[in-house]
Design a protein around this motif. Sequence first.
Motif, short mmCIF file in Angstrom:
data_model
loop_
_atom_site.label_atom_id
_atom_site.label_comp_id
_atom_site.label_asym_id
_atom_site.label_seq_id
_atom_site.Cartn_x
_atom_site.Cartn_y
_atom_site.Cartn_z
N ILE A 25 0.83 -1.20 0.00
CA ILE A 25 0.00 0.00 0.00
C ILE A 25 0.87 1.26 0.00
O ILE A 25 0.57 2.25 -0.69
CB ILE A 25 -0.96 -0.01 1.20
CG1 ILE A 25 -2.09 -1.03 0.96
CG2 ILE A 25 -1.55 1.38 1.45
CD1 ILE A 25 -2.98 -1.26 2.15
N THR A 26 1.97 1.23 0.76
CA THR A 26 2.87 2.38 0.79
C THR A 26 3.42 2.67 -0.60
O THR A 26 3.46 3.83 -1.05
CB THR A 26 4.03 2.13 1.77
OG1 THR A 26 3.51 1.95 3.08
CG2 THR A 26 5.02 3.28 1.76
N ALA A 27 3.82 1.62 -1.32
CA ALA A 27 4.35 1.79 -2.68
C ALA A 27 3.27 2.30 -3.63
O ALA A 27 3.51 3.19 -4.45
CB ALA A 27 4.91 0.47 -3.19
N ARG A 28 2.05 1.74 -3.52
CA ARG A 28 0.96 2.18 -4.39
C ARG A 28 0.58 3.64 -4.10
O ARG A 28 0.29 4.41 -5.02
CB ARG A 28 -0.26 1.27 -4.19
CG ARG A 28 -0.05 -0.13 -4.75
CD ARG A 28 -1.05 -1.10 -4.13
NE ARG A 28 -2.41 -0.92 -4.60
CZ ARG A 28 -3.00 -1.69 -5.50
NH1 ARG A 28 -2.33 -2.71 -6.04
NH2 ARG A 28 -4.25 -1.48 -5.86
N THR A 29 0.59 3.99 -2.84
CA THR A 29 0.25 5.37 -2.47
C THR A 29 1.29 6.35 -2.99
O THR A 29 0.96 7.42 -3.52
CB THR A 29 0.14 5.49 -0.94
OG1 THR A 29 -0.87 4.60 -0.47
CG2 THR A 29 -0.22 6.91 -0.53
N ARG A 30 2.57 5.98 -2.86
CA ARG A 30 3.64 6.84 -3.35
C ARG A 30 3.50 7.06 -4.85
O ARG A 30 3.63 8.19 -5.35
CB ARG A 30 5.01 6.22 -3.02
CG ARG A 30 6.17 7.15 -3.32
CD ARG A 30 7.50 6.48 -3.03
NE ARG A 30 7.63 6.08 -1.64
CZ ARG A 30 7.78 4.84 -1.23
NH1 ARG A 30 7.83 3.84 -2.10
NH2 ARG A 30 7.90 4.56 0.05
N HIS A 31 3.21 5.98 -5.57
CA HIS A 31 3.02 6.10 -7.02
C HIS A 31 1.80 6.95 -7.34
O HIS A 31 1.84 7.82 -8.23
CB HIS A 31 2.88 4.71 -7.64
CG HIS A 31 2.56 4.75 -9.11
ND1 HIS A 31 3.48 5.11 -10.07
CD2 HIS A 31 1.38 4.49 -9.78
CE1 HIS A 31 2.91 5.07 -11.26
NE2 HIS A 31 1.64 4.70 -11.12
N GLY A 32 0.71 6.71 -6.62
CA GLY A 32 -0.52 7.47 -6.87
C GLY A 32 -0.34 8.96 -6.66
O GLY A 32 -0.83 9.78 -7.44
N LYS A 33 0.41 9.34 -5.62
CA LYS A 33 0.65 10.75 -5.37
C LYS A 33 1.56 11.34 -6.44
O LYS A 33 1.40 12.50 -6.84
CB LYS A 33 1.27 10.94 -3.99
CG LYS A 33 0.28 10.68 -2.84
CD LYS A 33 0.98 10.50 -1.51
CE LYS A 33 1.68 11.74 -1.06
NZ LYS A 33 2.31 11.55 0.27
N ALA A 34 2.52 10.53 -6.92
CA ALA A 34 3.45 11.02 -7.94
C ALA A 34 2.75 11.34 -9.24
O ALA A 34 3.14 12.26 -9.97
CB ALA A 34 4.55 9.98 -8.18
N VAL A 35 1.69 10.59 -9.58
CA VAL A 35 0.97 10.82 -10.83
C VAL A 35 -0.32 11.60 -10.59
O VAL A 35 -1.20 11.66 -11.46
CB VAL A 35 0.67 9.48 -11.54
CG1 VAL A 35 1.95 8.77 -11.91
CG2 VAL A 35 -0.23 8.57 -10.70
N ASN A 36 -0.45 12.19 -9.38
CA ASN A 36 -1.60 13.03 -9.04
C ASN A 36 -2.93 12.27 -9.13
O ASN A 36 -3.93 12.81 -9.62
CB ASN A 36 -1.65 14.29 -9.91
CG ASN A 36 -0.50 15.23 -9.62
OD1 ASN A 36 -0.15 15.44 -8.46
ND2 ASN A 36 0.11 15.77 -10.66
N LEU A 37 -2.93 11.04 -8.67
CA LEU A 37 -4.18 10.28 -8.62
C LEU A 37 -5.12 10.95 -7.63
O LEU A 37 -4.70 11.50 -6.61
CB LEU A 37 -3.89 8.84 -8.20
CG LEU A 37 -5.04 7.84 -8.34
CD1 LEU A 37 -5.40 7.64 -9.81
CD2 LEU A 37 -4.65 6.50 -7.72
#
Length: 373
Positions: A342-354
């Motif tokens: 979840i931490t990795a998915r959240t980091r990616h989501g924030k990086a692409v402005n999800l």
Amino acid sequence: MSEENDRPDQAPGAPHPRDTTRLIGQDHAEHAFLEAFASERLHHGWLITGPKGVGKATLAWRIARFLLATPDAGEDAGMFGAPPPPTTLDISPDHPVSHRMAAWAEPGLACITRSINEDTKKLRNEIVVEDIRKLGKFFGLSAADGGRRVVIVDSADEMNTSAANALLKMLEEPPARTTLLLVSHQPTRLLPTIRSRCRILRLSPLGPDDMATALAQTGIELPQNSDHLAALASGSVGAALRIAALGGMEMYAELVGLLASMPRTDRARALALAEAAAQRNATDKFELLLNMFDILMSRLARTGATGEAPLPEACINESETLRSLGGNAQKGRAWAEVSAEITARTRHGKAVNLDPASLVLDTVFKMQETAAR
């Protein structure tokens, strides 16, 4: 020094570190600095490390006040010899240096934090090279109080590469009678060459009694069940203040209630959480909500590893829920694994402005999937 309207080095609802004159629970770090001062071999660079909110910035300001108000060892030697070395960093609030620091008017002190971008009029996300280069003018001014100068960088982790390289040059060739105090939450993010040129002062999380004393010192009104707040803050006064100011205790209780409904999921509760995260100007609350998810899964994993729910509880009925869904080693490992995912998915989501609401729902569904297993 000049005061800015928006200070990135001040926790929401808390006094600024310059105004927190007493440091709780970090006597070992203060004594280490005083020993170095008394040895007359004071290092020019100090890296003050430890978890967020345990008093690193407060210590930096205490050291700065002490250095600017205290003559060098041997400087006051009279016919009876030098006075005994100082045993405390305390400086009277009536001292001229204390008055000047309180008024942001101390000429011997420079404080480097993230600055306002003149084009966007918004606070930058990092300390840029221009912020460090301003120190050139500071060092060029006439010396005050015998020529000693102090620089506080809060936090050094926020320097971009150019800023870090500019500061490194100052550490390699420090101006005379200058002490640089670098506050760092994650020293591994700093250049190894910066770390190697500094002496390290490590601060530790506060125990329950020190936490209670430090929180009382802030003057804020604490929630009725301060044990819950202490459990969520993990020995960090700064974290406790942020949690209290942004409604983190209520967030966490809601997450535990949502977890208790799993493997079925209370969709209305999940949607309400997601909608709250998606509100305009709710960035701080969204970040805190993600932190509450992390804390919950960490406590679930710990329950599985030890066979017992952590104490004190972080909300009412938490222990029962943790034991139900994380009560053995296999379950604990599953929650630890999903926490990392979840931490990795959240980091990616924030990086692409999800969309924040989508990130929250995605996290809830991953937790539901783990609970069902």
